[in-house]
Structures are given as C-alpha cells and as structure tokens.
Scaffold this motif. Sequence first.
Motif, short mmCIF file in Angstrom:
data_model
loop_
_atom_site.label_atom_id
_atom_site.label_comp_id
_atom_site.label_asym_id
_atom_site.label_seq_id
_atom_site.Cartn_x
_atom_site.Cartn_y
_atom_site.Cartn_z
N GLU A 268 0.86 -1.20 0.00
CA GLU A 268 0.00 0.00 0.00
C GLU A 268 0.87 1.21 0.00
O GLU A 268 1.85 1.28 0.77
CB GLU A 268 -0.83 0.04 1.30
CG GLU A 268 -2.18 -0.58 1.17
CD GLU A 268 -2.97 -0.44 2.46
OE1 GLU A 268 -2.88 0.61 3.12
OE2 GLU A 268 -3.66 -1.43 2.79
N VAL A 269 0.54 2.19 -0.82
CA VAL A 269 1.31 3.44 -0.83
C VAL A 269 0.32 4.59 -1.06
O VAL A 269 -0.60 4.47 -1.85
CB VAL A 269 2.45 3.40 -1.88
CG1 VAL A 269 1.96 3.00 -3.25
CG2 VAL A 269 3.21 4.72 -1.94
N SER A 270 0.52 5.67 -0.32
CA SER A 270 -0.36 6.83 -0.48
C SER A 270 0.44 8.01 -1.03
O SER A 270 1.68 8.02 -0.97
CB SER A 270 -1.01 7.20 0.86
OG SER A 270 -0.01 7.39 1.83
N LYS A 271 -0.27 8.98 -1.55
CA LYS A 271 0.38 10.13 -2.22
C LYS A 271 -0.16 11.41 -1.59
O LYS A 271 -1.39 11.57 -1.47
CB LYS A 271 0.03 10.05 -3.71
CG LYS A 271 0.67 11.07 -4.57
CD LYS A 271 0.60 10.68 -6.03
CE LYS A 271 -0.77 10.77 -6.65
NZ LYS A 271 -0.80 10.45 -8.07
N TRP A 272 0.74 12.29 -1.19
CA TRP A 272 0.37 13.51 -0.45
C TRP A 272 0.90 14.73 -1.18
O TRP A 272 2.04 14.73 -1.66
CB TRP A 272 1.02 13.48 0.94
CG TRP A 272 0.64 12.28 1.75
CD1 TRP A 272 0.98 10.99 1.51
CD2 TRP A 272 -0.19 12.27 2.93
NE1 TRP A 272 0.44 10.15 2.47
CE2 TRP A 272 -0.28 10.92 3.35
CE3 TRP A 272 -0.83 13.26 3.67
CZ2 TRP A 272 -1.00 10.54 4.47
CZ3 TRP A 272 -1.54 12.88 4.78
CH2 TRP A 272 -1.64 11.54 5.18
N PRO A 273 0.11 15.82 -1.22
CA PRO A 273 0.66 17.06 -1.81
C PRO A 273 1.66 17.66 -0.84
O PRO A 273 1.42 17.66 0.37
CB PRO A 273 -0.58 17.95 -1.92
CG PRO A 273 -1.48 17.49 -0.81
CD PRO A 273 -1.23 16.02 -0.65
N LEU A 274 2.76 18.18 -1.32
CA LEU A 274 3.70 18.88 -0.43
C LEU A 274 3.37 20.37 -0.52
O LEU A 274 3.47 20.98 -1.59
CB LEU A 274 5.15 18.57 -0.83
CG LEU A 274 5.50 17.08 -0.78
CD1 LEU A 274 6.98 16.85 -1.08
CD2 LEU A 274 5.14 16.45 0.58
N LEU A 275 2.95 20.91 0.62
CA LEU A 275 2.44 22.28 0.68
C LEU A 275 3.36 23.15 1.52
O LEU A 275 4.10 22.64 2.37
CB LEU A 275 1.05 22.28 1.33
CG LEU A 275 0.01 21.33 0.70
CD1 LEU A 275 -1.24 21.26 1.56
CD2 LEU A 275 -0.36 21.78 -0.71
N ASN A 276 3.30 24.45 1.30
CA ASN A 276 4.04 25.36 2.18
C ASN A 276 3.40 26.74 2.14
O ASN A 276 2.40 26.95 1.45
CB ASN A 276 5.55 25.38 1.82
CG ASN A 276 5.80 25.74 0.37
OD1 ASN A 276 5.00 26.45 -0.24
ND2 ASN A 276 6.89 25.26 -0.19
N ARG A 277 3.98 27.64 2.92
CA ARG A 277 3.57 29.05 2.91
C ARG A 277 4.82 29.88 3.04
O ARG A 277 5.82 29.43 3.61
CB ARG A 277 2.68 29.39 4.13
CG ARG A 277 1.31 28.78 4.14
CD ARG A 277 0.52 29.30 5.35
NE ARG A 277 -0.72 28.56 5.52
CZ ARG A 277 -1.86 28.84 4.90
NH1 ARG A 277 -1.92 29.86 4.05
NH2 ARG A 277 -2.94 28.12 5.12
N SER A 278 4.73 31.12 2.58
CA SER A 278 5.84 32.06 2.82
C SER A 278 5.81 32.42 4.30
O SER A 278 4.75 32.34 4.94
CB SER A 278 5.65 33.33 2.00
OG SER A 278 5.56 32.97 0.65
N PRO A 279 6.98 32.86 4.86
CA PRO A 279 6.97 33.27 6.27
C PRO A 279 5.86 34.29 6.55
O PRO A 279 5.61 35.20 5.75
CB PRO A 279 8.36 33.90 6.45
CG PRO A 279 9.21 33.17 5.47
CD PRO A 279 8.32 32.92 4.27
N LEU A 280 5.15 34.12 7.68
CA LEU A 280 4.00 34.98 7.99
C LEU A 280 4.47 36.34 8.52
O LEU A 280 5.49 36.41 9.22
CB LEU A 280 3.13 34.32 9.06
CG LEU A 280 2.54 32.95 8.74
CD1 LEU A 280 1.57 32.52 9.85
CD2 LEU A 280 1.84 32.93 7.40
N PRO A 281 3.70 37.39 8.24
CA PRO A 281 4.09 38.72 8.75
C PRO A 281 3.93 38.83 10.26
O PRO A 281 4.56 39.68 10.89
CB PRO A 281 3.13 39.67 8.04
CG PRO A 281 1.98 38.82 7.58
CD PRO A 281 2.54 37.45 7.36
N LEU A 282 3.08 38.03 10.87
CA LEU A 282 2.97 38.06 12.34
C LEU A 282 2.66 36.67 12.87
O LEU A 282 2.06 35.85 12.17
CB LEU A 282 1.92 39.08 12.80
CG LEU A 282 0.48 38.99 12.29
CD1 LEU A 282 -0.33 38.01 13.11
CD2 LEU A 282 -0.17 40.36 12.37
#
Length: 381
Positions: A268-282
Amino acid sequence: MSVSRIAIVGAGLGGAAAGALLQRAGFTVDIFEQAPAFSRIGAGIHMGPNILKIFRRLGIEDALLAMSSHPDFWMSRDGASGDYLARIPLGDFAVKEYGAAYVTVHRGDLHALQIAALQPGTLHFDKCLTGIEDDGSGVDLRFADGTHARADIVIGADGINSRIREALLGEEKPNYSGWVGHRALIDAEKLARTGFEFEPCVKWWSADRHLMAYHTTGERNEYYYVTGVPHPAWDFDGSSVPSSADEMREAFDGYHPIVQALVDCTVEVSKWPLLNRSPLPLWSRGRMVLLGDACHPMKPHMAQGAGMAIEDAAMLTRCLQETGLGDTETAFRLYEVNRRARASRVQAVSNANTWLRTQEDPAWVFGYDIFEVPLRDEVAA
Ligand code: FAD
C-alpha cells in the motif's frame, strides 16, 4: 461553557508537546482536537537530538529510545549509481556531540507517547474549532458540535490550514509546491527475502526527485519510504490519495536495484501534496499565538517540520514562564524574537531540499538545546 487559562487548538505533534510542557510548568491547559480519536496511520518520522532533549524534559525520552531505530548514519546516495554522496554520523556520535540520540520511529507510536504525557482529562476530542473571538479580556472558542469554551490565551497548533492563522491573517490557501510525497510502510521480512541490504536511514537522490527510507521500530521489523516527486498540480480531493507500486516504478525508473527491490515490496502506498507558505508577517495578535505548521509550514525534506513545532512549544513555554499570563504581549514578542530566525532558516533549507545531500555539518540543527540558549529580547543585528 468551560473556562481554561490556556486553550490549545490541535493535538498534533506540536500541540501535544505544548500541552505537556505547559502543564508541567504549572499552567492550566486544555487541548481541543477536531479528530474523534487518533490512529496509527502509515508513516514514519525522524526526531533529531534537538527534539530528544525536549522529550527528556517531558520524561518520554527513554520510552522513545526503546521503541525507535537509532541509525548510525544518514546516508545520501546517488539514485542511479548508488554512489555515496554523504555519510552523516549519527548513533553514538550524535549522543556525544549533540547531547542526545537521532531516532526514526513510527509517527503514530511517537504521537501516542506524547498524548500519554498530557494530564488525564485535558485533551478533548471531536472539538473542531469553527469560530474564535478575542474580546480583549479573553477568547471565546466555538466548536462544530455547538459547544463553547473560553480561555485567557489560545495557541493555534492546528496545522497548515489553521483556523487561528485565518483569524489573524485572513483566508488564504497554502501553496502547492509542485511536488508530491509517496509514503509506504514495508514489512522487513519481505525485504529480507529480496537478498538486498536495506540501510537504516538512507536518502536516494536524483536531479528532481528523491526517496528516503528508514526503519520505524526498535526491532527494525518495519521499513518506511517517503518520496518527493514532481507533479504538475494537486487535482485530487482530500489530503492524500492512494498511489500504487506501478506508479512508484514509473517515478523511480532507472534508480538503483535496491530502490527497485524496495518498490517491488510495496503493498500500500499513499500520495500527499507537499504544501508550504511564505513566512508569515505576524505570529500572534492579542491573546492568540501560532506554532508549528500553523505558523511556518514547509516541505518535509529536512525531517524537521514537527521538530520545529516541538521547539516552538518549548520556547513558548519558556517565554510564558518568564512573564506569566499577566503579560502575554511580552511573552509572545519574546517567543517570536527567539524563534523566527531559526524556524525560517529551517523552512528555507527544507523547501530547497539540499539538507545533507552532500557532506555537511548538521550541528546548528542537532546541537541546539532550546532550554539552554539565552533568551534574547531583540532580533540579532
Ligand atoms: P499537525 O501535525 O498538522 O497537527 C494539527 C492538528 O490540529 C491535527 O491533529 C488536526 O486534526 C488539528 N486541527 C486542525 N484543524 C483543527 C480545528 N479547526 N479544530 C481542532 N483541531 C484542528 N517532520 C519532522 O520533524 N520529521 C519528519 O521526518 C517529517 N516527515 C514528514 C513527511 C511528510 C511526507 C510530511 C508531509 C511532513 C513531514 N514532517 C516531518 C512534517 C510534520 O509532519 C509537520 O511539520 C508536523 O506534523 C506539524 O505539526 P503540527 O502539530 O504543527 O501540525
């Protein structure tokens, strides 16, 4: 309506660490988690010496050492030829040089250990936060089941799609990085029958993709791989979808026979999106503060995302101990001053996927002891 001094939203690896550390420091803490229960989902995780030192304070280091694999090296290898690109010493070297072990473990087993470190009755399941309001003298929390809670301060440990982040900064989806990660647990007995040797902690690299593999138990009867593979868009519903051995074969065509043999053992193998965000202002406003993926999500390629969430938890505890709940403005400012640079650096290196690809000194990550670094009141020049 229940009243707690500190409410933590989310009991993932970061929220659970914050709960246990703050409770040990004498604060009254309740943790609200949307899931009805936790289960042992199929994934492994690395925990570096920087985190084992925090678990030592929580009294769970020995139990983690007993259940985990302790690789002697992080190996980096060329995906096609198998040539060694780096051999980063861990094992006894890590204990001596960095002050604690480097371990790989099943994520669910680690999480269960962390949850057991919480004071009984303080973790509330089935509490999906749907609304939050800071009225200046306290914070009201509303949950999907119609119940409410009120707290002096709220810690948003609710992951990459954080409702607390949304309350502070408005609605904004995370960025899809253009890569997916495949995750699979493999029975070590099946691997043994292939005749190949599978190293305890190894990352196989090529130009645009990689496969990281390691054991998830002390008995080394379970092996795990996690990948990073380019994929133009995440056009699936949900946080993961099933993948297949055939898809893995296609993605790692031309890789070394050891990788091919590993892929062939996939059930069994699953697939995940690799997500991120830019550093937050606060990182905080008023009585609300963020930690972990709610604050600085990253691609997972340094194996330090949860580590940073747990370090955040430790630093926030230190800062709240310093000020008490009477001056949370100062506590939250100190917290951000003492966390932003390190968390953002790890976020950047992790997103770049360069960590330990070639021989380098990892001491700035592994040697760090969050309880020993002097608290700074200003950002370093
Ligand atoms: P999460 O673990 O996301 O926890 C958030 C919690 O909040 C969840 O329990 C969720 O149910 C709950 N929640 C969310 N919304 C609400 C709501 N509205 N109300 C109530 N509860 C809510 N990190 C490492 O350190 N080492 C590794 O080896 C590693 N490998 C990784 C491999 C992959 C493929 C990926 C994707 C990540 C990896 N990471 C690793 C990163 C790590 O998983 C995350 O950084 C870490 O889980 C963040 O912890 P957290 O507590 O901030 O958030």
